[in-house]
Design a protein around this motif. Structure first.
Motif, PDB file in Angstrom:
ATOM      1  N   UNK A  17      33.055 -13.448  49.317  1.00 45.35           N
ATOM      2  CA  UNK A  17      32.982 -12.926  50.846  1.00 45.35           C
ATOM      3  C   UNK A  17      33.587 -11.208  50.561  1.00 45.35           C
ATOM      4  N   UNK A  18      33.201 -10.342  51.397  1.00 44.45           N
ATOM      5  CA  UNK A  18      33.621  -9.073  51.197  1.00 44.45           C
ATOM      6  C   UNK A  18      34.526  -8.856  52.734  1.00 44.45           C
ATOM      7  N   UNK A  19      35.511  -8.088  52.584  1.00 42.80           N
ATOM      8  CA  UNK A  19      36.122  -7.683  53.633  1.00 42.80           C
ATOM      9  C   UNK A  19      36.513  -6.298  53.801  1.00 42.80           C
ATOM     10  N   UNK A  20      35.896  -5.493  54.649  1.00 41.25           N
ATOM     11  CA  UNK A  20      36.268  -4.051  54.874  1.00 41.25           C
ATOM     12  C   UNK A  20      37.114  -3.786  55.892  1.00 41.25           C
ATOM     13  N   UNK A  21      38.192  -3.233  55.951  1.00 41.01           N
ATOM     14  CA  UNK A  21      39.028  -2.859  57.055  1.00 41.01           C
ATOM     15  C   UNK A  21      39.066  -1.355  57.358  1.00 41.01           C
ATOM     16  N   UNK A  72      40.541  -3.256  62.806  1.00 40.17           N
ATOM     17  CA  UNK A  72      39.280  -3.562  62.912  1.00 40.17           C
ATOM     18  C   UNK A  72      38.751  -4.085  61.568  1.00 40.17           C
ATOM     19  N   UNK A  73      38.113  -5.270  61.271  1.00 40.71           N
ATOM     20  CA  UNK A  73      37.642  -5.830  60.079  1.00 40.71           C
ATOM     21  C   UNK A  73      36.034  -6.203  59.988  1.00 40.71           C
ATOM     22  N   UNK A  74      35.335  -6.098  58.910  1.00 40.64           N
ATOM     23  CA  UNK A  74      33.994  -6.474  58.708  1.00 40.64           C
ATOM     24  C   UNK A  74      34.093  -7.447  57.748  1.00 40.64           C
ATOM     25  N   UNK A  75      33.529  -8.849  57.794  1.00 39.05           N
ATOM     26  CA  UNK A  75      33.556  -9.849  56.805  1.00 39.05           C
ATOM     27  C   UNK A  75      32.294 -10.311  56.473  1.00 39.05           C
ATOM     28  N   UNK A  76      31.723 -10.011  55.356  1.00 40.78           N
ATOM     29  CA  UNK A  76      30.446 -10.250  54.806  1.00 40.78           C
ATOM     30  C   UNK A  76      30.395 -11.560  54.171  1.00 40.78           C
ATOM     31  N   UNK A  77      30.174 -12.768  54.410  1.00 42.18           N
ATOM     32  CA  UNK A  77      29.884 -13.953  53.649  1.00 42.18           C
ATOM     33  C   UNK A  77      28.625 -13.862  52.789  1.00 42.18           C
ATOM     34  N   UNK A  78      29.065 -14.385  51.684  1.00 37.84           N
ATOM     35  CA  UNK A  78      27.802 -14.604  50.505  1.00 37.84           C
ATOM     36  C   UNK A  78      27.103 -13.224  50.355  1.00 37.84           C
ATOM     37  N   UNK A  79      28.034 -12.229  49.782  1.00 39.91           N
ATOM     38  CA  UNK A  79      27.749 -10.906  49.583  1.00 39.91           C
ATOM     39  C   UNK A  79      26.691 -11.013  48.686  1.00 39.91           C
TER      40      UNK A  79
END
Lengths: 110, 114
Positions: A17-21, A72-79
């Motif tokens: 997973x990726x988490x962009x803040x 604010x964050x964006x989580x991308x699962x199974x990048x």
């Protein structure tokens, strides 16, 4: 004026997973957005969240909004390797203006 | 349904010249915003046009001007070009009439000033 801040780089392995803040300063915006930009291309709208919501899920994408901390964050699962790009957070409209962060470059290693 | 289109895709000019960039909004949209994106930076708001009038402006000099036509398409004009005007110029469209102010972007015009 509004200030939108993002970390510059993020590197993850394929399948993780990726988490962009992102942090912002203006609380009067109606929406907060995430855009994706691939090399040499324009900005592709990924998702957005209304400012009175806490969370929004859209397939592999999860947006979390902490209005109290203006985070604010964006989580991308199974990048995937195709997710490698620059991700911009943005807020607006505030008096017809939209404000963008400087972008987070996501590198996905196979 | 055509998205936002921009022309030309690339442009090379010399210092002191003038340039005109064009944008056609997404079908159903009535508002056009222009942004400048320097290399390695996020987009910076230049101005927004709605009902053929400039509604809001960012921190850009008067050398940057624009126009919106009755069919909602728009032009960005830059006079007396400087080397620092080299950037990707992005157009975004949205709809004030429908209250959907989410912006959709075109592919951009890459301007190089020599």
């Amino acid at each position: 004026g509004e200030d939108v801040e993002q970390s510059l780089f993020l590197s993850v392995r394929e399948g993780d997973s990726s988490v962009i803040n992102c942090t912002y300063t203006d609380s009067s915006s109606t929406y907060l957005y995430w855009y994706k930009q691939e090399p040499g291309a324009g900005l592709q709208l990924l998702t957005y969240i209304f400012s009175n919501m806490d969370m929004k899920q859209d397939q592999r994408l999860t947006v979390l909004l902490n209005k109290k901390d203006k985070h604010l964050s964006l989580r991308i699962a199974d990048t995937q390797t195709g997710d490698s790009a620059i991700y911009f957070c943005a807020d607006g409209p505030a008096f017809n203006k939209f404000y963008f962060g400087s972008g987070t470059k996501l590198n996905v290693k196979p | 349904d055509a998205g936002v289109t921009q022309s030309p895709t690339h442009l090379i000019k010399t210092r002191g010249q003038q340039v005109t960039l064009r944008c056609s909004p997404k079908s159903g949209h009535d508002t056009v915003s222009w942004y400048q994106q320097a290399l390695g930076q996020g987009p910076q708001f230049i101005f927004q046009y709605y009902e053929e009038e400039e509604r809001q402006r960012g921190n850009f000099p008067d050398r940057f001007s624009g126009h919106q036509f009755p069919n909602y398409s728009s032009e960005l004009n830059v006079n007396a070009l400087l080397l620092g005007d080299s950037a990707l110029y992005l157009c975004a469209s949205s709809s004030k009439t429908s209250g959907l102010e989410t912006q959709y972007f075109g592919p951009g015009t890459r301007l190089l000033v020599l």
